[in-house]
Design an enzyme around this catalytic site. Sequence first.
Site, short mmCIF file in Angstrom:
data_model
loop_
_atom_site.label_atom_id
_atom_site.label_comp_id
_atom_site.label_asym_id
_atom_site.label_seq_id
_atom_site.Cartn_x
_atom_site.Cartn_y
_atom_site.Cartn_z
N ASP A 1 -4.68 -12.83 3.31
CA ASP A 1 -5.94 -12.36 3.91
C ASP A 1 -7.16 -12.59 3.02
OD1 ASP A 1 -4.81 -10.52 2.20
OD2 ASP A 1 -4.77 -8.86 3.64
N HIS B 1 -6.31 -7.28 -0.57
CA HIS B 1 -6.43 -5.84 -0.85
C HIS B 1 -5.66 -5.48 -2.11
CE1 HIS B 1 -6.85 -6.30 3.60
NE2 HIS B 1 -7.91 -5.54 3.37
N ASP C 1 -2.67 -10.76 -2.31
CA ASP C 1 -3.27 -10.21 -1.08
C ASP C 1 -4.73 -9.81 -1.40
OD1 ASP C 1 -2.19 -8.72 1.69
OD2 ASP C 1 -3.91 -7.71 0.79
N HIS D 1 0.82 -1.22 0.00
CA HIS D 1 0.00 0.00 0.00
C HIS D 1 0.85 1.27 0.00
CE1 HIS D 1 -3.67 -2.22 0.44
NE2 HIS D 1 -3.35 -2.72 1.61
ZN LIG Z 1 -4.21 -7.21 2.68
#
Ligand SMILES: [Zn+2]
Length: 309
Positions: free
Chosen positions: A245, A164, A162, A125
Amino acid sequence: MKTCIITTDTYLNHDTGQGHPEKPDRVTVIIDHLKKIKSKNLIWKKPAKFDFGYLEFAHDKNYLSNVKDSFPKQGLNFLDGDTIVSPGSKDAARDAVGSILTAIDGVMKKDLDNAFCAVRPPGHHAEKQKAMGFCVYNNVAVGAYYLLEKYNLKKVAIIDFDVHHGNGTQDIFYDNEKVLYVSTHQYPYYPGSGSDKERGKYNNILNIPLPAGTTSEEYLNAYEHVLKKLKEFKPEFILFSAGFDAHKDDPLAQLQLNSKDYYDLTKRTLSLAKLHCNGKVVSILEGGYNLNALQESTEMHVGALLEFN
Ligand SMILES: [Zn+2]
């Protein structure tokens, strides 16, 4: 030839505060669990020191200098609402980057076949000039630049599974034709980016947005598009942004993968890596917040890496 786990203990002192999901136990359970694998082909290494100049390929100088000044002498400091640093974060963040560079050196020098970096803080991120979502330095982006700059590679692929979207990695490579960034992620969801319309300046970004509730079968079907894009790109090296995740037990998101799915997706990718880049693969931990799911899933992921060494 070997699979290597790269890690060190500085992650223990990256304190994110009470109740924060990105906590030291995440890496501790992974290490404890992987230590039980009995294989002469699995070795362990610590990250080496590296030239901080490599961070400047992925991040602006003023951002790096702000980060450097942000590590507190005591207590905690907030880089954004959920990205927190403590006195120990400086070494932990340095070693997270150092781990992927050490792994890359090992694979490029043919000491290792492939490697997994068990580190925190995560990185995907973190943008060119912004810390975000538990991430300080974009570890995988620095790794990709290291391959381009130190080893003169022309085609590096980053696969981010991931749950996200890796907005930071996309931001850093949006207009870089040498880097393919492919991400599967829950969408719409944090951080908000990752629609399939975001394709990069050179069609070098492939986003595969998936709705909440996506099952294993649906996920693995969608993953075929990742493999197809990889085949077209013909990478010389593959980096995994390995977040776990998307697991059904993860408390932060709503995809429904099982631990074994991480074995399948890793194995499918490595079969292709064998054909295109001699199996040159380095993986680095991103998210994953259910400790049991995290240890099972990383065992599956590393198990597949071991099969291909
Ligand atoms: Zn994540």
